[in-house]
Each structure stands twice: as C-alpha cells, then as structure tokens.
Design a protein around this motif. Structure first.
Motif, PDB file in Angstrom:
ATOM      1  N   VAL A 176       0.862  -1.179   0.000  1.00 26.66           N
ATOM      2  CA  VAL A 176       0.000   0.000   0.000  1.00 26.66           C
ATOM      3  C   VAL A 176       0.897   1.227   0.000  1.00 26.66           C
ATOM      4  CG1 VAL A 176      -1.734   1.325   1.254  1.00 26.66           C
ATOM      5  CG2 VAL A 176      -1.872  -1.176   1.199  1.00 26.66           C
ATOM      6  N   ILE A 177       0.708   2.087  -0.994  1.00 26.57           N
ATOM      7  CA  ILE A 177       1.499   3.306  -1.140  1.00 26.57           C
ATOM      8  C   ILE A 177       0.654   4.497  -0.715  1.00 26.57           C
ATOM      9  CG2 ILE A 177       2.809   4.758  -2.734  1.00 26.57           C
ATOM     10  CD1 ILE A 177       3.970   1.941  -2.237  1.00 26.57           C
ATOM     11  N   VAL A 178       1.251   5.397   0.035  1.00 25.04           N
ATOM     12  CA  VAL A 178       0.540   6.569   0.544  1.00 25.04           C
ATOM     13  C   VAL A 178       1.366   7.823   0.294  1.00 25.04           C
ATOM     14  CG1 VAL A 178      -0.725   5.312   2.326  1.00 25.04           C
ATOM     15  CG2 VAL A 178       1.577   6.178   2.828  1.00 25.04           C
ATOM     16  N   PHE A 179       0.678   8.955   0.163  1.00 29.14           N
ATOM     17  CA  PHE A 179       1.372  10.241   0.069  1.00 29.14           C
ATOM     18  C   PHE A 179       0.393  11.361   0.361  1.00 29.14           C
ATOM     19  CE2 PHE A 179       0.479   8.427  -4.120  1.00 29.14           C
ATOM     20  CZ  PHE A 179      -0.287   9.380  -4.756  1.00 29.14           C
ATOM     21  N   LYS A 202       3.681   0.922   6.276  1.00 25.80           N
ATOM     22  CA  LYS A 202       3.915  -0.297   7.055  1.00 25.80           C
ATOM     23  C   LYS A 202       2.641  -0.761   7.753  1.00 25.80           C
ATOM     24  CE  LYS A 202       8.838   0.524   7.862  1.00 25.80           C
ATOM     25  NZ  LYS A 202       9.916   0.672   8.876  1.00 25.80           N
ATOM     26  N   VAL A 203       1.826   0.173   8.183  1.00 26.33           N
ATOM     27  CA  VAL A 203       0.602  -0.174   8.900  1.00 26.33           C
ATOM     28  C   VAL A 203      -0.433  -0.789   7.966  1.00 26.33           C
ATOM     29  CG1 VAL A 203      -1.358   0.773  10.185  1.00 26.33           C
ATOM     30  CG2 VAL A 203       0.957   1.578  10.678  1.00 26.33           C
ATOM     31  N   LEU A 204      -0.564  -0.257   6.759  1.00 30.11           N
ATOM     32  CA  LEU A 204      -1.621  -0.684   5.848  1.00 30.11           C
ATOM     33  C   LEU A 204      -1.227  -1.845   4.937  1.00 30.11           C
ATOM     34  CD1 LEU A 204      -2.891   2.871   4.832  1.00 30.11           C
ATOM     35  CD2 LEU A 204      -3.952   1.313   6.488  1.00 30.11           C
ATOM     36  N   SER A 205       0.052  -2.035   4.691  1.00 28.88           N
ATOM     37  CA  SER A 205       0.505  -3.121   3.816  1.00 28.88           C
ATOM     38  C   SER A 205       0.370  -4.470   4.517  1.00 28.88           C
ATOM     39  CB  SER A 205       1.958  -2.891   3.395  1.00 28.88           C
ATOM     40  OG  SER A 205       2.090  -1.706   2.634  1.00 28.88           O
ATOM     41  N   SER A 206       0.371  -5.548   3.710  1.00 32.06           N
ATOM     42  CA  SER A 206       0.200  -6.892   4.251  1.00 32.06           C
ATOM     43  C   SER A 206       1.128  -7.859   3.531  1.00 32.06           C
ATOM     44  CB  SER A 206      -1.248  -7.357   4.098  1.00 32.06           C
ATOM     45  OG  SER A 206      -1.396  -8.720   4.405  1.00 32.06           O
ATOM     46  N   ALA A 207       1.920  -8.596   4.291  1.00 32.02           N
ATOM     47  CA  ALA A 207       2.848  -9.562   3.703  1.00 32.02           C
ATOM     48  C   ALA A 207       2.117 -10.747   3.099  1.00 32.02           C
ATOM     49  CB  ALA A 207       3.840 -10.039   4.756  1.00 32.02           C
ATOM     50  N   SER A 208       0.891 -11.012   3.549  1.00 30.56           N
ATOM     51  CA  SER A 208       0.144 -12.174   3.082  1.00 30.56           C
ATOM     52  C   SER A 208      -0.500 -11.969   1.718  1.00 30.56           C
ATOM     53  CB  SER A 208      -0.939 -12.543   4.100  1.00 30.56           C
ATOM     54  OG  SER A 208      -1.850 -11.469   4.265  1.00 30.56           O
ATOM     55  N   GLY A 209      -0.590 -10.725   1.256  1.00 36.04           N
ATOM     56  CA  GLY A 209      -1.154 -10.463  -0.062  1.00 36.04           C
ATOM     57  C   GLY A 209      -2.631 -10.727  -0.170  1.00 36.04           C
ATOM     58  N   ASN A 210      -3.383 -10.381   0.864  1.00 32.64           N
ATOM     59  CA  ASN A 210      -4.822 -10.632   0.841  1.00 32.64           C
ATOM     60  C   ASN A 210      -5.651  -9.361   0.954  1.00 32.64           C
ATOM     61  OD1 ASN A 210      -4.092 -10.076   3.453  1.00 32.64           O
ATOM     62  ND2 ASN A 210      -5.191 -11.789   4.382  1.00 32.64           N
ATOM     63  N   ILE A 211      -5.066  -8.218   0.591  1.00 34.39           N
ATOM     64  CA  ILE A 211      -5.822  -6.963   0.579  1.00 34.39           C
ATOM     65  C   ILE A 211      -6.589  -6.880  -0.739  1.00 34.39           C
ATOM     66  CG2 ILE A 211      -5.728  -4.457   0.768  1.00 34.39           C
ATOM     67  CD1 ILE A 211      -2.980  -4.745   2.060  1.00 34.39           C
ATOM     68  N   SER A 212      -7.878  -6.617  -0.667  1.00 40.46           N
ATOM     69  CA  SER A 212      -8.686  -6.523  -1.881  1.00 40.46           C
ATOM     70  C   SER A 212      -8.937  -5.088  -2.323  1.00 40.46           C
ATOM     71  CB  SER A 212     -10.025  -7.234  -1.675  1.00 40.46           C
ATOM     72  OG  SER A 212      -9.846  -8.627  -1.645  1.00 40.46           O
ATOM     73  N   ALA A 213      -9.052  -4.161  -1.355  1.00 37.99           N
ATOM     74  CA  ALA A 213      -9.379  -2.782  -1.697  1.00 37.99           C
ATOM     75  C   ALA A 213      -8.877  -1.842  -0.600  1.00 37.99           C
ATOM     76  CB  ALA A 213     -10.884  -2.614  -1.877  1.00 37.99           C
ATOM     77  N   VAL A 214      -8.814  -0.571  -0.932  1.00 36.12           N
ATOM     78  CA  VAL A 214      -8.438   0.452   0.045  1.00 36.12           C
ATOM     79  C   VAL A 214      -9.533   1.507   0.124  1.00 36.12           C
ATOM     80  CG1 VAL A 214      -5.933   0.166  -0.082  1.00 36.12           C
ATOM     81  CG2 VAL A 214      -7.085   1.637  -1.755  1.00 36.12           C
ATOM     82  N   CYS A 215      -9.649   2.127   1.284  1.00 34.15           N
ATOM     83  CA  CYS A 215     -10.638   3.180   1.518  1.00 34.15           C
ATOM     84  C   CYS A 215      -9.937   4.366   2.159  1.00 34.15           C
ATOM     85  CB  CYS A 215     -11.743   2.709   2.463  1.00 34.15           C
ATOM     86  SG  CYS A 215     -12.564   1.165   2.002  1.00 34.15           S
ATOM     87  N   ALA A 216     -10.438   5.565   1.911  1.00 31.09           N
ATOM     88  CA  ALA A 216      -9.914   6.766   2.557  1.00 31.09           C
ATOM     89  C   ALA A 216     -11.043   7.776   2.696  1.00 31.09           C
ATOM     90  CB  ALA A 216      -8.758   7.355   1.751  1.00 31.09           C
ATOM     91  N   PHE A 217     -11.073   8.434   3.836  1.00 31.27           N
ATOM     92  CA  PHE A 217     -12.091   9.444   4.091  1.00 31.27           C
ATOM     93  C   PHE A 217     -11.531  10.422   5.114  1.00 31.27           C
ATOM     94  CE2 PHE A 217     -15.917  10.806   6.565  1.00 31.27           C
ATOM     95  CZ  PHE A 217     -16.524  11.546   5.551  1.00 31.27           C
ATOM     96  N   ARG A 218     -11.522  11.697   4.744  1.00 24.44           N
ATOM     97  CA  ARG A 218     -10.973  12.725   5.619  1.00 24.44           C
ATOM     98  C   ARG A 218      -9.562  12.331   6.066  1.00 24.44           C
ATOM     99  NH1 ARG A 218     -16.427  14.217   9.146  1.00 24.44           N
ATOM    100  NH2 ARG A 218     -17.601  15.120   7.388  1.00 24.44           N
ATOM    101  N   ASN A 219      -9.357  12.132   7.384  1.00 21.25           N
ATOM    102  CA  ASN A 219      -8.023  11.806   7.902  1.00 21.25           C
ATOM    103  C   ASN A 219      -7.903  10.343   8.278  1.00 21.25           C
ATOM    104  OD1 ASN A 219      -7.075  14.539   7.742  1.00 21.25           O
ATOM    105  ND2 ASN A 219      -8.269  15.001   9.566  1.00 21.25           N
ATOM    106  N   CYS A 220      -8.539   9.484   7.507  1.00 23.26           N
ATOM    107  CA  CYS A 220      -8.549   8.044   7.783  1.00 23.26           C
ATOM    108  C   CYS A 220      -8.194   7.253   6.528  1.00 23.26           C
ATOM    109  CB  CYS A 220      -9.936   7.631   8.277  1.00 23.26           C
ATOM    110  SG  CYS A 220     -10.205   5.838   8.371  1.00 23.26           S
ATOM    111  N   SER A 221      -7.490   6.143   6.722  1.00 25.21           N
ATOM    112  CA  SER A 221      -7.200   5.191   5.652  1.00 25.21           C
ATOM    113  C   SER A 221      -7.499   3.792   6.159  1.00 25.21           C
ATOM    114  CB  SER A 221      -5.727   5.268   5.234  1.00 25.21           C
ATOM    115  OG  SER A 221      -5.353   6.574   4.878  1.00 25.21           O
ATOM    116  N   MET A 222      -8.055   2.924   5.294  1.00 22.65           N
ATOM    117  CA  MET A 222      -8.378   1.554   5.667  1.00 22.65           C
ATOM    118  C   MET A 222      -8.074   0.611   4.514  1.00 22.65           C
ATOM    119  SD  MET A 222     -12.095   1.843   7.565  1.00 22.65           S
ATOM    120  CE  MET A 222     -12.401   2.949   8.939  1.00 22.65           C
ATOM    121  N   THR A 223      -7.897  -0.663   4.841  1.00 23.69           N
ATOM    122  CA  THR A 223      -7.810  -1.723   3.841  1.00 23.69           C
ATOM    123  C   THR A 223      -8.922  -2.725   4.103  1.00 23.69           C
ATOM    124  OG1 THR A 223      -6.256  -3.028   5.182  1.00 23.69           O
ATOM    125  CG2 THR A 223      -5.311  -1.460   3.602  1.00 23.69           C
TER     126      THR A 223
END
Length: 262
Positions: A176-179, A202-223
């Motif tokens: 997961v890349i952020v800026f 580092k917080v949002l990335s996953s070594a297991s490779g099971n992230i399907s999508a990302v979300c962001a709203f205001r000052n929040c990020s999720m996977t």
C-alpha cells in the motif's frame, strides 16, 4: 466531468469552468505540448475514476487502460504525489509553482516505486498472464468499452482519496502506497510526517497479499479483505465520527461493484 457540490476552484474536475455543467476533460502528456487523447501511439481510455478531498481542497485520480495513474486538483499537501520517493517531500516541486493542477497529470513516480518493491509487477496484463476483456460497467467509476483490452490494474489495483492524502493498493495485493498530508497518522507510516512523498505504508501493507481494496475518508485510511471486512486502519477512523460509517459503506459498495471483493 461535472460536480454539484464542489466549486472546482482547485481543478479537481481536471478542467476549468463551471462545475455544475458536465464537460469532457482532456489529458495532456508531459512529453507533448499539444493536448490530445493519445498515450504514445495508443488511444487513452479511462478505466476507473476516483474523487476525494475536503469541500475546499478536492483532488481526483483516474487509471487508464494501460495502468497509468493521472491526478488533478489540490496539491497543497503533495496529495498528487508528483515528487519522487527518492527526493522526499522537501525536494517536491510544484509544476508551474502552483499548489493545484487543473488538468490531469501523469504520475510515473508511484509506478516506479511499486515496481521497485515488486520487480515482477506488471509483467503481464493480469496476474494470471491473461489479457482482460471487460464489458461496460454500470458503475460510475468505470468507462471501459465492451471488448477493450484492460490492463488498468497491472500495477495499481485500487485507489482511494482522503481529505488531503492518497492511498494506492499494488496489484500484488500486498503493498500500500501513501502520500500527502500525514499529521493525523492517516498514512500509516512509522513516523508522523506533516507531508510525505510516495512511500510504502507499514501499517496498511500486508505480507500475506490478501488486501482486496483500500478506503480513505478525511483523515482516515483503511484496507479491506475479499469479504469487505476492515483489515487495517490508520488515522482518525472511529465509526463514531460524522460520515465515517457512510463512507465505509460506500467504499465497500464500490469495491464490490468493480469486482475487487465479493
């Protein structure tokens, strides 16, 4: 492009003019002073479109069918990511000295970073080595025509735009890349930079490779995982915050409609 709730003062529609009137946008290539709808010798077709930001500082992104990322709008917090990760935020140069862009700009730094993190990325049109023939989608985020070869996700699987930051998911479903702005820890980095050039979270990335999508709203990020469950989050993500639950529901709906999760 058009918008009923934004003022378009910072070019988040990828054009200038009245935001309430839907008008076609144009893509300008950095290596060509003429405005045209071609990428090298091929036509550029937009596969996916994304919007975000606060009412006073919106920004937008699109992925074309070749996998290129384009961004427009407010760049005050470097949320368009036009600086190299090697140069860092202190070496950032705003094009034309402006803190916004009113035409979509091609971002090559992010793809460069993704490919350095995973050298096998983008070697095929799909991770299974097959070209993807896609149909016209009913979702407003997709405009690929029936029968078109879609390589839009060969590098970037998903994009989410927060208030003043941008979140990208690699097609390997791991990185997961952020800026952009990071003062509320929304980038999920080991430090809490005021602003950041493109970097792996580092917080949002996953070594297991099971992230399907990302979300962001205001000052929040999720996977999200394949079932739409929240895997990780960074920043101010409490569902008690105004609009947060609705934003998460909309992100899940978008992911399902575009085939990112079930």
């Amino acid at each position: 492009s058009g918008c009923r709730v934004c003022d378009n003062e910072l070019g988040e529609l990828g054009r200038i003019g009245n935001p309430s009137i839907p008008l076609p946008i144009r893509i300008v290539h950095a290596n060509n002073t003429n405005t045209k709808n071609t990428d090298d010798n091929n036509d550029v077709r937009i596969a996916h479109a994304y919007t975000g930001g606060f009412p006073s500082s919106g920004h937008s992104a699109v992925l074309d069918t070749y996998g290129n990322l384009w961004l427009s709008g407010c760049d005050r917090w470097q949320q368009l990511g036009m600086g190299s990760s090697n140069g860092g935020s202190s070496g950032y140069t705003w094009k034309g000295g402006r803190l916004w862009q009113d035409q979509f700009q091609k971002n090559e730094h992010v793809v460069d970073l993704l490919r350095r993190l995973d050298p096998m990325l983008g070697n095929t049109n799909g991770r299974d080595g097959k070209s993807l023939l896609v149909a016209q989608s009913s979702s407003s985020s997709s405009s690929v025509e029936l029968g078109a070869v879609d390589s839009s996700r060969r590098w970037i699987r998903d994009v989410a735009l927060g208030g003043d930051h941008t979140v990208l998911l690699s097609s390997n479903k791991k990185d997961v890349i952020v800026f952009g702005k990071g003062g509320e820890k929304q980038l999920g980095l080991s430090s809490k930079p005021w602003v950041s050039s493109p970097a792996k979270s580092k917080v949002l990335s996953s070594a297991s490779g099971n992230i399907s999508a990302v979300c962001a709203f205001r000052n929040c990020s999720m996977t999200l995982d394949a079932d739409g469950h929240v895997m990780s989050k960074a920043g101010k993500c409490s569902l008690e915050l105004k609009g947060m639950k609705k934003a998460l529901d909309l992100c899940r709906k978008r992911a399902k409609e575009t085939g990112l999760n079930s």
